[in-house]
Design an enzyme around this catalytic site. Structure first.
Site, PDB file in Angstrom:
ATOM      1  N   ASP A   1      62.700 -42.042  -7.245  1.00 21.86           N
ATOM      2  CA  ASP A   1      62.426 -40.620  -7.064  1.00 21.86           C
ATOM      3  C   ASP A   1      62.882 -39.909  -8.336  1.00 21.86           C
ATOM      4  OD1 ASP A   1      62.551 -37.869  -6.430  1.00 21.86           O
ATOM      5  OD2 ASP A   1      62.846 -38.290  -4.313  1.00 21.86           O
TER       6      ASP A   1
ATOM      7  N   LYS B   1      58.931 -28.897  -6.761  1.00 23.30           N
ATOM      8  CA  LYS B   1      60.079 -28.553  -7.584  1.00 23.30           C
ATOM      9  C   LYS B   1      59.665 -28.309  -9.039  1.00 23.30           C
ATOM     10  CE  LYS B   1      62.394 -29.325  -3.750  1.00 23.30           C
ATOM     11  NZ  LYS B   1      61.471 -30.057  -2.852  1.00 23.30           N
TER      12      LYS B   1
ATOM     13  N   ARG C   1      39.024 -35.337   1.454  1.00 19.38           N
ATOM     14  CA  ARG C   1      40.171 -36.191   1.777  1.00 19.38           C
ATOM     15  C   ARG C   1      40.164 -37.453   0.923  1.00 19.38           C
ATOM     16  NH1 ARG C   1      39.899 -39.928   5.490  1.00 19.38           N
ATOM     17  NH2 ARG C   1      38.451 -38.760   6.822  1.00 19.38           N
TER      18      ARG C   1
ATOM     19  N   TYR D   1      68.506 -37.390  -0.682  1.00 23.50           N
ATOM     20  CA  TYR D   1      68.018 -36.155  -0.079  1.00 23.50           C
ATOM     21  C   TYR D   1      67.939 -36.289   1.444  1.00 23.50           C
ATOM     22  CZ  TYR D   1      64.573 -32.737   1.536  1.00 23.50           C
ATOM     23  OH  TYR D   1      63.923 -31.770   2.257  1.00 23.50           O
TER      24      TYR D   1
END
Length: 383
Positions: A173, A198, A49, A101
């Site tokens: 973004d 994406k 982590r 979005y």
């Protein structure tokens, strides 16, 4: 180093530091924990982590491609944005692109608002409106450019000039453009966001998200939040994104070439009333897009003459897949009103032009003739 070379070799030193086998591909360190050589000594890794060699490789690669001080990989794009919001405190205000979005809108409206953040939605492509919205409580400007799904473009350099000298972060973004076509940090952005699901991974086979910080202070704050909140990218998914990035340049070039041709074809179709593509010379931000990016990408939205036509296209396409995503090698068509933007309040959707006639096309790398033929048959009734 050119971007197409950097996609493959930018983090080569990180691979060499991991091992001495000479392996061309970064190894997958599928380990949750790492042993210490002795008390007070560490290999540099303790627990996945807080740090994993495979994840650090892809983080170094995306940071190099964006020109940032450091990159951070998350389990999804929304995990990245959610962690980003932890930089702010109750009462802080964020000004966001209004055409945004739907998943980000959902986070801002239902989670960030609950936590005391105030988000103002405005047309960031209109600089005078943006100026009037900024207040002493404004802590960040959050931009999508081009926007999802209406393809509005914001002048990143101009926004940075507006907030110069003020304690306001500029967050961009960059999912639609990818670092291959646009580097917002070079234009003044403080933080860049990606849904790595994406274009970065590019094959519709993994979820991922990224944050890239322009300077080391912001990077260290985000790194602390990443370790603390824990939505990190797994070693195997880090490997998949690294593999996808190696072909980013060729995928983006081919998909853009297809999109340019498809957009021109859509414009002359009698059942299509408008086409939104930043690579079209008549797009209002065409000149701006050429100035702040090296390409136009491969996202197209278009409006049909009726809701019936839109639904017929969705039901009749065969090669093109009716699916809620973008940026993969396959061409995907999406119905924003029912999919990506279903959680955006109806009044706001309609004001943005997101109605039952609007379709969004993520152009893939198939033969463009086949994509056009599939759309043509779907518009004609699938004959």
């Amino acid at each position: 180093m050119k971007q197409e070379t950097a996609c493959i070799h930018a983090a080569r030193n990180k691979i060499n530091q991991m091992h001495s086998t000479g392996a061309v591909a970064a190894p997958i360190f599928q380990s949750a924990t790492f042993a210490h050589p002795s008390v007070g000594e560490s290999t540099g890794y303790d627990y996945s982590r807080s740090g994993n060699p495979t994840r650090e490789h892809v983080e170094s690669l995306i940071a190099a491609l964006e020109g940032g001080a450091g990159g951070l990989a998350f389990s999804s794009g929304m995990a990245a944005v959610s962690t980003l919001t932890e930089l702010f405190s109750p009462g802080d205000e964020i000004i966001s692109t209004d055409d945004l979005y739907g998943g980000t809108v959902r986070l801002f409206d239902h989670v960030s608002a609950k936590n005391g953040l105030i988000v103002h939605y405005t047309d960031t492509s209109g600089l005078s409106v943006l100026k009037s919205t900024i207040s002493d409580k404004t802590k960040a400007i959050f931009i999508e450019s081009p926007t999802n799904p209406m393809m509005k473009v914001t002048d990143i350099v101009a926004v940075k000039e507006i907030i110069a000298g003020r304690n306001i972060l500029l967050i961009v973004d960059n999912t639609f453009m990818s670092p291959y076509f646009c580097n917002p940090i070079k234009l003044g952005a403080d933080i860049v966001v990606h849904s790595g699901t994406k274009y970065l991974s590019g094959h519709n086979d993994t979820l991922s998200g990224f944050l890239v910080a322009a300077d080391s202070k912001i990077y260290e704050k985000l790194r602390f939040l990443q370790k603390t909140t824990g939505a990190v990218l797994s070693p195997f998914d880090s490997f998949l994104v690294t593999r996808g990035l190696k072909t980013l340049a060729v995928r983006m070039e081919k998909a853009q070439k297809n999109a340019l041709e498809i957009a021109e074809w859509l414009k002359i179709q009698p059942k299509i009333t408008s086409v939104h593509y930043v690579g079209s010379p008549e797009h209002p931000a065409y000149a701006l897009s050429k100035r702040q990016a090296s390409g136009f990408g491969s996202m197209i939205s278009f409006t049909t003459d009726s809701a019936e036509t839109a639904r017929n296209i969705l039901n009749r396409v065969k090669l093109i897949l009716y699916a809620e995503s973008l940026g993969g090698v396959e061409t995907l068509i999406t119905y924003p009103v029912m999919q990506t933007h279903a959680d955006v309040p109806e009044e706001r959707r309609i004001a943005q032009g997101i109605n039952e006639k609007l379709l969004r096309l993520s152009v893939g790398i198939e033969a463009v003739e086949d994509i056009i033929a599939d759309l043509a048959k779907a518009m004609q009734g699938g004959l």
